[in-house]
Write a protein that holds these residues in place. Structure first.
Motif, PDB file in Angstrom:
ATOM      1  N   UNK A   1       0.839  -1.206   0.000  1.00 15.41           N
ATOM      2  CA  UNK A   1       0.000   0.000   0.000  1.00 15.41           C
ATOM      3  C   UNK A   1       0.873   1.254   0.000  1.00 15.41           C
ATOM      4  N   UNK A   2       1.904   1.268   0.848  1.00 11.45           N
ATOM      5  CA  UNK A   2       2.779   2.446   0.936  1.00 11.45           C
ATOM      6  C   UNK A   2       3.489   2.705  -0.387  1.00 11.45           C
ATOM      7  N   UNK A   3       3.948   1.644  -1.045  1.00 15.88           N
ATOM      8  CA  UNK A   3       4.693   1.865  -2.294  1.00 15.88           C
ATOM      9  C   UNK A   3       3.777   2.372  -3.403  1.00 15.88           C
ATOM     10  N   UNK A   4       2.524   1.888  -3.440  1.00 20.91           N
ATOM     11  CA  UNK A   4       1.590   2.402  -4.456  1.00 20.91           C
ATOM     12  C   UNK A   4       1.309   3.883  -4.196  1.00 20.91           C
ATOM     13  N   UNK A   5       1.055   4.226  -2.919  1.00 24.36           N
ATOM     14  CA  UNK A   5       0.738   5.619  -2.586  1.00 24.36           C
ATOM     15  C   UNK A   5       1.915   6.532  -2.938  1.00 24.36           C
ATOM     16  N   UNK A   6       3.129   6.130  -2.553  1.00 21.46           N
ATOM     17  CA  UNK A   6       4.307   6.963  -2.833  1.00 21.46           C
ATOM     18  C   UNK A   6       4.513   7.131  -4.335  1.00 21.46           C
ATOM     19  N   UNK A   7       4.337   6.061  -5.075  1.00 20.90           N
ATOM     20  CA  UNK A   7       4.538   6.157  -6.524  1.00 20.90           C
ATOM     21  C   UNK A   7       3.531   7.118  -7.153  1.00 20.90           C
ATOM     22  N   UNK A   8       2.269   7.046  -6.706  1.00 20.95           N
ATOM     23  CA  UNK A   8       1.248   7.932  -7.277  1.00 20.95           C
ATOM     24  C   UNK A   8       1.512   9.388  -6.894  1.00 20.95           C
ATOM     25  N   UNK A   9       1.868   9.613  -5.631  1.00 18.39           N
ATOM     26  CA  UNK A   9       2.124  10.988  -5.173  1.00 18.39           C
ATOM     27  C   UNK A   9       3.289  11.596  -5.965  1.00 18.39           C
ATOM     28  N   UNK A  10       4.381  10.841  -6.119  1.00 17.08           N
ATOM     29  CA  UNK A  10       5.553  11.373  -6.827  1.00 17.08           C
ATOM     30  C   UNK A  10       5.243  11.606  -8.307  1.00 17.08           C
ATOM     31  N   UNK A  11       4.578  10.643  -8.933  1.00 21.58           N
ATOM     32  CA  UNK A  11       4.297  10.792 -10.364  1.00 21.58           C
ATOM     33  C   UNK A  11       3.313  11.927 -10.637  1.00 21.58           C
ATOM     34  N   UNK A  12       2.213  11.940  -9.882  1.00 23.52           N
ATOM     35  CA  UNK A  12       1.216  13.001 -10.096  1.00 23.52           C
ATOM     36  C   UNK A  12       1.782  14.353  -9.684  1.00 23.52           C
TER      37      UNK A  12
END
Lengths: 158, 488
Positions: free
Chosen positions: B428-439
């Motif tokens: 869950x943390x890795x998906x959230x971090x990836x989305x936050x950084x990309x967006x």
């Protein structure tokens, strides 16, 4: 229930170290203008990237009979990448113009000596060790047993 | 008119495949996974067709035209990326699909991590990517059709909206009627067209200049040395970042890796990988050929400069290709776009009909074949409307779709399916971090230091988070069948 420490932990630890190395290289390039164009950056990146790929391949072949052969492929790939990247960085740094190997401009040489060797290595990889991974009696038997034990009737397909 | 005739033939064949597939689509497994009956050639061609999209004939040649050698670093990842995807993703997904009767990626995530939250986040990531990717593809189809109609003298009668819905109608028809079965059979047809067109384009390109590519390279080198240096105009850091993103990122593309679940026989994975590799190599030649020819021709003063690099391929076709070849290539362009679009329609429908309801309520709706068809229609309609209303926003979202999927899904699938310590909280943390950084990187581009590729940084940060949280946590409980699958 998984045990407290799994057999693949050292591989994942190596992957974590390689990932942190690549992140550090990117952050250093972001905070120090010009660092991304240096040979130090290239060396950091190549080391990190090769470690990263080697760990991923080791993860994928951890239980395979072809793990030893895969290691040979990883090593060959790493040497090829490192040598070619070294040559490319050297060309960049020394601003050598057209006409280096066999009088080709650099782009053509790059295409010939980077692109095609990578492709050939891949074919060798798939034609030689990889073939075994899905054809050994041991692997096929393990898959079939797994599916049969869990009530999947099409187990013989795998 | 020749070009439009070629397109008409292509559309008719696609519709016929949709009608033929409708009879063989009886339930949701047929609709989403083609009944898990694909042989190696069909699966390989479907995978290849899903990967290339409109990039093959539009974005790719444009990149070569604009940046010189830089995009090669993106292209030469095919071998390494294919090997990694086959090793790390294809086998466990195919096995898990058969063990649990799973038809989608979020369902596989739920089975592995025993977490409906991780599954829901995966579903939302896929849905976000589906709308952006699909919107970009739909808009591209409409724009190309409009240009072709304009060139054929139908000016004023075909608005962009009409062209979008006309071209979208074909892909929607066969996707709704025949589901994944129609999708993979049209992918086969589309892949053959693309490979044929690529070979002819390359053959045409090498005859444009008397001494072939050597002379072209020298002409470009004389006018823009940086473009022909090994790292092109994108520079060393950018090229390295691309190399990492495109070699590893393929393990996280849902529209591609889902195809692995459809294989009839696990042993066919080897043949799928080789077919993909050969087709991909031919495709690279197309990008290289068009970009190099147009750049050299413009540099030599034999062609006016091209304002928009994405117009390099149409300019090449109009200047150097026989009308019949141009017709085949334009059909191939539609094939490239449609083959990606139908894959996204299918996985988007699976997310709406099966994954999100299961993550929220713990069960999937009954009569899911009918709902799947309704969901496919809804996604297409929403994507079309979004594309028409948001304009540039869709193009921007479509451009970063690959890195979004890669950063969010590579740790969960490529690593987590081989490591028993991987936890749901880490996922869950890795998906959230990836989305936050990309967006965040797309929303605030001025905050990003020069030379940093946001997508690659997000991928590395996501992997580091996933691994660190796995090491810092107690090993999670894994279902016995999933654990057995990880031991195979």
């Amino acid at each position: 229930m998984a045990t407290a420490r799994t057999a693949r932990d050292p591989i994942l630890l190596a992957l974590l170290v390689a990932t942190l190395l690549l992140l550090a290289a990117m952050i250093a390039a972001a905070v120090r203008p010009g660092f991304a164009e240096t040979c130090t950056y290239a060396a950091l990146w190549v080391a990190g990237f090769e470690g990263f790929c080697a760990a991923l391949f080791a993860l994928g072949t951890a239980r395979s009979q072809a793990a030893g052969r895969a290691r040979v492929w990883i090593l060959a790939n790493a040497v090829q990448q490192a040598l070619l990247l070294g040559v490319l960085v050297w060309l960049e740094r020394n601003e050598i113009d057209g006409g280096f190997v066999f009088a080709y401009p650099k782009a053509t040489a790059f295409f010939l000596y980077v692109f095609w060797p990578s492709q050939v290595l891949f074919l060798v990889f798939f034609a030689w060790p990889y073939r075994r991974w899905f054809h050994t009696d041991d692997d096929a038997a393990r898959v079939a047993t797994l599916l049969r034990e869990h009530g999947v009737s099409r187990g013989e397909d795998a | 008119m020749t070009i439009l005739a070629c397109l008409a033939v292509y559309f008719v064949v696609c519709i016929a495949i949709g009608l033929a597939s409708m009879r063989r689509t009886r339930d949701a497994t047929d609709y989403f996974l083609a009944g898990r009956t694909l042989g190696p050639w069909l699966a390989g061609m479907a995978t290849f067709s899903s990967i290339v999209s409109g990039f093959l004939f539009v974005g790719g040649p444009g990149l070569f035209y604009r940046m010189g050698m830089s995009p090669l670093w993106m292209m030469i990842t095919g071998g390494l990326g294919g090997a990694l995807a086959s090793l790390l993703v294809a086998r466990p997904l195919r096995l898990l699909s058969e063990l649990r009767g799973i038809v989608s990626l979020p369902a596989a995530i739920e089975a592995r991590y025993r977490s409906r939250t991780a599954s829901l986040l995966t579903s939302l990531t896929i849905l976000c990517g589906v709308f952006s990717y699909l919107g970009a593809q739909v808009l591209a189809m409409g724009s190309v059709l409009r240009v072709l109609l304009h060139a054929a003298g139908y000016e004023g009668e075909a608005s962009l909206t009409v062209c979008v819905f006309a071209s979208c109608g074909v892909v929607l028809f066969y996707s709704v009627s025949g589901g994944m079965l129609a999708s993979v059979w049209t992918d086969l047809f589309q892949g053959i067209i693309m490979i044929t067109a690529s070979a002819f384009v390359f053959a045409t390109a090498i005859t444009v200049w008397d001494d072939g590519f050597e002379t072209m390279d020298r002409v470009i080198f004389a006018t823009d040395e940086a473009a022909m240096m090994p790292f092109g105009r994108f520079g060393m850091a950018g090229c390295f970042a691309w190399f990492l993103m495109f070699s590893v990122g393929g393990c996280g593309q849902p529209h591609v890796i889902t195809k692995n679940m459809m294989l009839r026989d696990l042993r066919d994975l080897r043949r799928v990988a080789i077919l993909n590799f050969v087709a991909g190599t031919l495709a690279v030649l197309t990008l290289l050929a068009i970009g190099t020819v147009m750049r050299a021709t413009v540099a030599a003063g034999d062609h006016p400069p091209i304002g928009n690099p994405d117009a390099a391929a149409p300019a090449f076709l109009l200047a150097f290709a026989h009308p019949v070849l141009a017709g085949v290539v334009f059909a191939a362009l539609f094939a490239a776009i449609m083959s990606t679009a139908d894959s996204f329609l299918n996985i988007g429908a699976a997310v709406l009909v099966q994954d999100i309801p299961r993550a929220l309520r713990g069960r999937t709706p009954t009569h899911d074949l009918a709902w799947a068809r309704v969901a496919t229609l809804a996604i297409a309609a929403l994507s079309g409307v979004t594309a028409l209303l948001s304009g540039d926003l869709v193009a921007i979202l479509g451009a970063f779709g690959w890195s979004t999927f890669a950063a969010a899904l590579v740790p969960l699938i490529a690593i987590g399916f081989h490591w028993k310590r991987a936890t749901a909280s880490g996922a869950i943390a890795s998906v959230v971090i990836s989305l936050v950084l990309n967006l965040g990187g797309k929303a605030f581009p001025t905050w990003i230091p020069r030379g940093v590729d946001v997508g690659t940084f997000a991928l590395l940060a996501s992997i580091a988070t996933f691994l660190a949280m796995g090491f810092a946590s107690r090993p999670p409980r894994i279902d016995p069948d999933v654990e057995a699958m990880m031991d195979v």
